[in-house]
Design an enzyme around this catalytic site. Structure first.
Site, PDB file in Angstrom:
ATOM      1  N   TYR A 191      36.043  42.374  46.905  1.00  0.00           N
ATOM      2  CA  TYR A 191      37.246  41.964  47.348  1.00  0.00           C
ATOM      3  C   TYR A 191      37.760  40.369  47.410  1.00  0.00           C
ATOM      4  CZ  TYR A 191      41.462  41.629  49.947  1.00  0.00           C
ATOM      5  OH  TYR A 191      42.880  41.581  50.550  1.00  0.00           O
TER       6      TYR A 191
ATOM      7  N   GLN B 273      40.339  23.177  55.048  1.00  0.00           N
ATOM      8  CA  GLN B 273      39.708  24.538  55.594  1.00  0.00           C
ATOM      9  C   GLN B 273      40.924  24.847  56.555  1.00  0.00           C
ATOM     10  OE1 GLN B 273      37.299  25.917  54.222  1.00  0.00           O
ATOM     11  NE2 GLN B 273      37.167  23.985  53.050  1.00  0.00           N
TER      12      GLN B 273
ATOM     13  N   HIS C 157      43.649  27.389  54.530  1.00  0.00           N
ATOM     14  CA  HIS C 157      43.372  28.827  54.131  1.00  0.00           C
ATOM     15  C   HIS C 157      44.169  29.645  55.085  1.00  0.00           C
ATOM     16  CE1 HIS C 157      40.176  29.029  51.451  1.00  0.00           C
ATOM     17  NE2 HIS C 157      39.633  27.881  52.037  1.00  0.00           N
TER      18      HIS C 157
ATOM     19  N   GLU D   2      30.617  27.893  59.473  1.00  0.00           N
ATOM     20  CA  GLU D   2      30.334  28.534  58.203  1.00  0.00           C
ATOM     21  C   GLU D   2      30.070  27.063  57.144  1.00  0.00           C
ATOM     22  OE1 GLU D   2      33.440  30.264  54.692  1.00  0.00           O
ATOM     23  OE2 GLU D   2      34.196  29.351  56.428  1.00  0.00           O
ATOM     24  N   HIS D   3      30.915  26.074  57.363  1.00  0.00           N
ATOM     25  CA  HIS D   3      30.739  24.855  56.697  1.00  0.00           C
ATOM     26  C   HIS D   3      30.478  23.711  57.538  1.00  0.00           C
ATOM     27  CE1 HIS D   3      33.759  27.084  54.406  1.00  0.00           C
ATOM     28  NE2 HIS D   3      33.092  26.922  53.386  1.00  0.00           N
TER      29      HIS D   3
ATOM     30  N   ASP E 130      33.357  24.685  47.401  1.00  0.00           N
ATOM     31  CA  ASP E 130      34.049  25.843  46.999  1.00  0.00           C
ATOM     32  C   ASP E 130      34.334  26.259  45.494  1.00  0.00           C
ATOM     33  OD1 ASP E 130      34.612  26.289  49.606  1.00  0.00           O
ATOM     34  OD2 ASP E 130      36.401  24.997  49.535  1.00  0.00           O
TER      35      ASP E 130
ATOM     36  N   GLU F 297      -1.335  59.247  67.952  1.00  0.00           N
ATOM     37  CA  GLU F 297       0.215  59.422  68.216  1.00  0.00           C
ATOM     38  C   GLU F 297       0.774  60.906  68.482  1.00  0.00           C
ATOM     39  OE1 GLU F 297       1.766  55.594  65.535  1.00  0.00           O
ATOM     40  OE2 GLU F 297       2.186  57.534  64.601  1.00  0.00           O
TER      41      GLU F 297
ATOM     42  N   HIS G 176       1.109  65.015  60.651  1.00  0.00           N
ATOM     43  CA  HIS G 176       0.821  64.041  59.822  1.00  0.00           C
ATOM     44  C   HIS G 176      -0.903  63.930  59.460  1.00  0.00           C
ATOM     45  CE1 HIS G 176       4.556  62.482  60.843  1.00  0.00           C
ATOM     46  NE2 HIS G 176       4.473  61.352  60.334  1.00  0.00           N
TER      47      HIS G 176
END
Length: 421
Positions: free
Chosen positions: A123, A253, A256, A321-322, A354, A407, A412
């Site tokens: 995306y 920023q 944005h 994030e930054h 970026d 177990e 098994h």
């Protein structure tokens, strides 16, 4: 424009409110996902008209449209995009993982191996800001990983086609499967498929709150990279920082998205006041000032701490994030920092990451950097194990039988017994 908060309680309350914006959208997004899943292309066309005001004639972008776009991107931009792409490739190639084979003492042979995901969907936000850089940051690691099929979804403009520079950049990267879809409906199309869109195995790429919520809701059905967005930046600055640089970082920023989070943590009241003045001055020069002002007033803040150590503690609690370290001893702080990407010193703008450094700018938001890192080659690969016990059954069979019996899984144990006979 940028409020100064007085306490840690105010910080926690503001961050909590900012990050709840994604949860608020869940109900609306679920309706969009359901419509696409049930009605396919019909829902995609209707939703695009409703949310984007665009009437689609085709969801899939024809090859001729890509060829035409190729002619519209000027040679200088082609050169820049190609050089940025090479920086990204150089950074990501060393991430390609090694396989190994281990011989256990009893003769069991165990291999750790990797394979690329067959088909991924990427995306790429569009609209007012056609993010060519995001296209590069998502496609190139997938190509390095060896992904065979890469589909790109990006919002259409009023002519029903994605931004021409995004189409041309897809062409430069060798991507020819492109869909003019944006928002939650694009994520739904990639996850569930439609008459025009073939479903993918994993979805990557950032987006607004609706896109992020949609990715989280489809994550039980298809793989996703992370909840990437809205963007965040924290600047830690001391009295040595240049207020103009700090202000520019916050602005870069904030433009944005009105939901972007831009924060200054400082131990200097003088720095805080000067940064506010610089934000006002610089913002007045920008055509994105409306978004910047709304973002800073709604989500941003300044906090004056007693020390840079306290600034670091607050930042690590937020896990942004930054993180921009604009202090005298910035390099000494990096190893103790928790963030998706860390930018050292006043002369390392976040925008360098970026576009140009080669490091990936698709980064964890909403505190996810506590447990995951930037988008990388491994996000497009799957590890798996290979086991060969042909030469080990006789040596360890009885032990494994006893283990299984302990177990209560007697079937098994029987699967070992029949081989020992």
């Amino acid at each position: 424009m940028l409020p100064i908060l007085k306490s840690l309680q105010e910080i926690n309350r503001r961050i909590k409110l900012n990050r709840e914006v994604i949860e608020i959208n869940y109900a609306n997004v679920q309706d969009i996902l359901s419509a696409v899943r049930k009605q396919g292309d019909r829902a995609l066309i209707d939703l695009t008209q409703t949310y984007d005001g665009v009437v689609l004639s085709d969801i899939s972008i024809a090859e001729q449209e890509i060829i035409d776009a190729r002619q519209l991107i000027d040679d200088n931009l082609k050169f820049i995009v190609n050089e940025a792409a090479e920086n990204i490739r150089r950074f990501h190639f060393p991430q390609f993982p090694d396989s190994y084979t281990l011989d256990q003492p009893d003769g069991t042979v165990v291999t750790w191996n990797w394979r690329p995901i067959d088909r991924v969907g990427i995306y790429v936000p569009g609209g007012n800001y056609p993010l060519l850089s995001t296209l590069l940051m998502n496609v190139i690691p997938a190509q390095v990983a060896g992904v065979k099929e890469i589909a790109v979804c990006t919002p259409p403009n009023q002519d029903g086609l994605p931004d021409k520079t995004i189409l041309a950049t897809c062409d430069l990267l060798g991507i020819d499967e492109i869909y003019g879809l944006g928002g939650a409906q694009a994520i739904s199309a990639l996850a569930y498929g439609s008459e025009s869109v073939q479903a993918v195995h994993k979805i990557t790429g950032p987006g607004n709150a609706y896109v992020t919520a949609a990715k989280q809701l489809v994550s039980s059905y298809v793989g996703i990279d992370m909840a990437a967005g809205p963007t965040e930046v924290i600047v830690i600055a001391d009295e040595n920082a240049k207020p103009e640089y700090v202000a520019a970082e916050l602005i870069s920023q904030a433009e944005h998205d009105v939901n972007a989070i831009a924060v200054l943590l400082t131990n200097s009241r003088v720095c805080a006041k000067q940064v506010i003045k610089e934000i006002t001055r610089l913002t007045a020069q920008l055509i994105t000032s409306g978004t910047i002002v709304q973002s800073l007033m709604k989500n941003g803040f300044i906090f004056v701490a007693d020390s840079i150590a306290e600034c670091m503690d607050i930042s690590n609690t937020i896990a942004p994030e930054h993180l921009s370290l604009q202090t005298k001893d910035a390099s000494s702080l990096k190893d103790g920092a928790i963030a998706g990407a860390i930018f050292i010193g006043s002369n390392t703008p976040v925008a360098w990451g970026d576009y140009w450094s080669g490091a990936n700018h698709t980064l964890p938001t909403s505190g996810q950097s506590r447990y995951r890192g930037p988008l990388n080659v491994l996000d497009f690969m799957v590890p798996y194990s290979i086991i060969d016990s042909s030469n080990a059954i006789a040596n360890s069979g009885e032990k494994v039988i006893d283990f299984a019996n302990s177990e209560g899984l007697f079937g098994h144990a029987e699967s070992i017994k029949v081989r020992l006979k």
